[in-house]
Design a protein around this motif. Structure first.
Motif, short mmCIF file in Angstrom:
data_model
loop_
_atom_site.label_atom_id
_atom_site.label_comp_id
_atom_site.label_asym_id
_atom_site.label_seq_id
_atom_site.Cartn_x
_atom_site.Cartn_y
_atom_site.Cartn_z
N VAL A 219 0.83 -1.20 0.00
CA VAL A 219 0.00 0.00 0.00
C VAL A 219 0.87 1.25 0.00
CG1 VAL A 219 -1.68 1.32 1.32
CG2 VAL A 219 -1.92 -1.15 1.12
N GLY A 220 1.90 1.25 0.84
CA GLY A 220 2.81 2.39 0.88
C GLY A 220 2.32 3.52 1.77
N ILE A 221 3.15 4.53 1.89
CA ILE A 221 2.85 5.72 2.67
C ILE A 221 2.90 6.93 1.73
CG2 ILE A 221 3.69 7.25 4.51
CD1 ILE A 221 4.70 4.78 5.98
N PRO A 222 1.90 7.82 1.77
CA PRO A 222 0.80 7.91 2.73
C PRO A 222 -0.27 6.85 2.47
CG PRO A 222 0.53 9.59 1.06
CD PRO A 222 1.86 8.94 0.80
N CYS A 223 -1.02 6.53 3.53
CA CYS A 223 -2.15 5.61 3.41
C CYS A 223 -3.20 6.01 4.45
CB CYS A 223 -1.72 4.16 3.60
SG CYS A 223 -0.99 3.80 5.21
N VAL A 224 -4.38 5.46 4.29
CA VAL A 224 -5.50 5.78 5.18
C VAL A 224 -5.84 4.56 6.02
CG1 VAL A 224 -7.92 6.50 5.29
CG2 VAL A 224 -6.41 7.47 3.54
N VAL A 225 -6.00 4.77 7.33
CA VAL A 225 -6.37 3.69 8.25
C VAL A 225 -7.74 4.01 8.82
CG1 VAL A 225 -5.77 2.49 10.39
CG2 VAL A 225 -3.96 3.26 8.84
N LYS A 226 -8.62 3.01 8.81
CA LYS A 226 -9.98 3.22 9.32
C LYS A 226 -10.46 1.95 10.01
CE LYS A 226 -11.46 4.23 5.20
NZ LYS A 226 -12.33 4.55 4.03
N PRO A 227 -11.40 2.08 10.95
CA PRO A 227 -11.96 0.89 11.59
C PRO A 227 -12.71 0.03 10.58
CG PRO A 227 -12.55 2.89 12.80
CD PRO A 227 -11.99 3.32 11.49
N LEU A 228 -12.85 -1.25 10.92
CA LEU A 228 -13.62 -2.14 10.06
C LEU A 228 -15.07 -1.67 9.99
CD1 LEU A 228 -13.42 -4.76 8.39
CD2 LEU A 228 -14.14 -6.00 10.42
N MET A 229 -15.58 -1.11 11.11
CA MET A 229 -16.95 -0.59 11.12
C MET A 229 -16.96 0.74 11.87
SD MET A 229 -20.50 -2.25 12.61
CE MET A 229 -20.39 -3.66 11.53
N SER A 230 -17.43 1.80 11.20
CA SER A 230 -17.58 3.10 11.84
C SER A 230 -18.49 3.94 10.96
CB SER A 230 -16.23 3.80 12.03
OG SER A 230 -15.71 4.23 10.78
N SER A 231 -18.66 5.21 11.31
CA SER A 231 -19.44 6.12 10.48
C SER A 231 -18.94 7.53 10.68
CB SER A 231 -20.94 6.04 10.84
OG SER A 231 -21.16 6.49 12.16
N SER A 232 -19.24 8.39 9.70
CA SER A 232 -18.91 9.82 9.76
C SER A 232 -17.43 10.06 10.02
CB SER A 232 -19.75 10.51 10.85
OG SER A 232 -21.12 10.41 10.54
N GLY A 233 -16.58 9.19 9.50
CA GLY A 233 -15.14 9.41 9.60
C GLY A 233 -14.53 9.10 10.95
N LYS A 234 -15.32 8.57 11.88
CA LYS A 234 -14.79 8.30 13.22
C LYS A 234 -13.72 7.21 13.16
CE LYS A 234 -18.99 9.65 15.70
NZ LYS A 234 -19.71 10.13 14.50
N GLY A 235 -12.58 7.48 13.78
CA GLY A 235 -11.50 6.51 13.82
C GLY A 235 -10.62 6.50 12.59
N GLN A 236 -10.87 7.37 11.64
CA GLN A 236 -10.09 7.38 10.40
C GLN A 236 -8.97 8.41 10.48
OE1 GLN A 236 -12.46 7.61 6.84
NE2 GLN A 236 -14.14 6.42 7.72
N SER A 237 -7.83 8.05 9.96
CA SER A 237 -6.70 8.98 9.94
C SER A 237 -5.77 8.62 8.78
CB SER A 237 -5.93 8.94 11.27
OG SER A 237 -5.37 7.66 11.48
N THR A 238 -4.87 9.54 8.49
CA THR A 238 -3.91 9.34 7.40
C THR A 238 -2.51 9.17 7.98
OG1 THR A 238 -5.23 10.71 5.90
CG2 THR A 238 -2.93 10.34 5.31
N ILE A 239 -1.85 8.10 7.59
CA ILE A 239 -0.45 7.87 7.98
C ILE A 239 0.44 8.57 6.96
CG2 ILE A 239 1.37 6.14 8.19
CD1 ILE A 239 -0.68 4.21 9.28
N LYS A 240 1.21 9.54 7.43
CA LYS A 240 2.10 10.29 6.55
C LYS A 240 3.56 9.90 6.74
CE LYS A 240 -1.09 14.20 6.39
NZ LYS A 240 -1.29 15.66 6.65
N SER A 241 3.85 9.22 7.88
CA SER A 241 5.19 8.72 8.13
C SER A 241 5.08 7.52 9.08
CB SER A 241 6.07 9.80 8.75
OG SER A 241 5.61 10.13 10.06
N GLU A 242 6.15 6.77 9.24
CA GLU A 242 6.11 5.58 10.09
C GLU A 242 5.78 5.92 11.54
OE1 GLU A 242 9.56 3.16 9.78
OE2 GLU A 242 9.32 2.78 7.62
#
Length: 250
Positions: free
Chosen positions: A1-24
């Motif tokens: 996948v590489g960096i940057p990448c997006v990490v999110k919960p398996l189940m959520s809504s309205s962007g809760k728990g989502q973030s972008t990895i820009k570095s290790e």
């Protein structure tokens, strides 16, 4: 996948728990944030490649028990803090992109099964259309249909599909936009500006009846419509101005 990448919960809504990895150095923080924002008891996350997209659309997709899958005219929307702020219908989308989105939406919803309305979201990029996510219910961006943009709004379509009532066709009747009415603080909601928004032409609104407020919580929506030949950008601005008339205090 590489960096940057997006990490999110398996189940959520309205962007809760989502973030972008820009570095290790962001990896551990992204994992913890995703787990904290997850619904249910499944401790799993999704890691996706970062997509540089031009815009987002929602394709309201109606699956039926004994009739073919139907699609609404695409809905454009703008997100902020993980929540939609404005949506508009119709969105400016090429015929090729619509065909791609419909093909993906049909495959995904029919594989999931069941009858009802799905809110299927897509990214539009220079390379094509990317599937983003799906909500198995009427969608927040689809509230623009309450402005009368279609012959049936999204809630009517959902109910008809569940009850196996026939839907002869879905037609675009007007151009319209929605804009959210936000709370500014925690407390019990007290609305002001209702008479002002009610006096506007070609404008309607809905208040959600939520018992408590918090900063940026969506407490209602302003709805504006006009003829199909009216520039959609102007309708969006009118919806935003209408929503700004209503304040939510406590």
């Amino acid at each position: 996948v590489g960096i940057p990448c997006v990490v999110k919960p398996l189940m959520s809504s309205s962007g809760k728990g989502q973030s972008t990895i820009k570095s290790e150095s962001d990896i551990e923080k992204a994992w913890k944030y995703a787990v904290e924002g997850s619904r249910g008891d499944v401790v799993e996350v999704i890691v996706e490649a970062f997509v540089n997209f031009n815009s987002e659309i929602t394709l309201l997709t109606v699956t039926q028990n004994n009739n073919p899958t139907l699609f609404c005219s695409p809905i454009g929307h703008r997100q902020e803090r993980g929540d939609y702020q404005e949506s508009w219908q119709p969105a400016h989308v090429t015929d090729t992109a619509i065909a791609e989105a419909q093909d993906m939406a049909r495959k995904v919803t029919e594989a999931l099964g069941g009858a009802g309305l799905f809110g299927v979201e897509f990214f539009l990029t220079d390379e094509g259309v990317y599937f983003s996510e799906l909500s198995p219910r009427p969608h927040d961006t689809g509230m623009v249909t309450l402005a009368g943009t279609q012959n049936f709004n999204e809630f009517e379509l959902h109910l008809r599909a569940i009850l196996s009532l026939p839907i002869a066709e879905i037609t675009l009747e007007k151009a319209g936009a929605s804009a959210v009415i936000l709370a500014s603080a925690e407390g019990t909601p007290l609305f002001t500006g209702i008479e002002a928004i009610a006096a506007l032409p070609k404008t309607d609104f809905r208040l959600f009846g939520k018992p408590t407020t918090r900063p940026y919580r969506r407490m209602g929506v302003a709805l504006v419509s006009d003829t199909l030949d009216t520039p959609i950008e102007g309708i969006v601005e009118k919806a935003k101005a209408a929503a700004a008339l209503v304040t939510v205090g406590n």
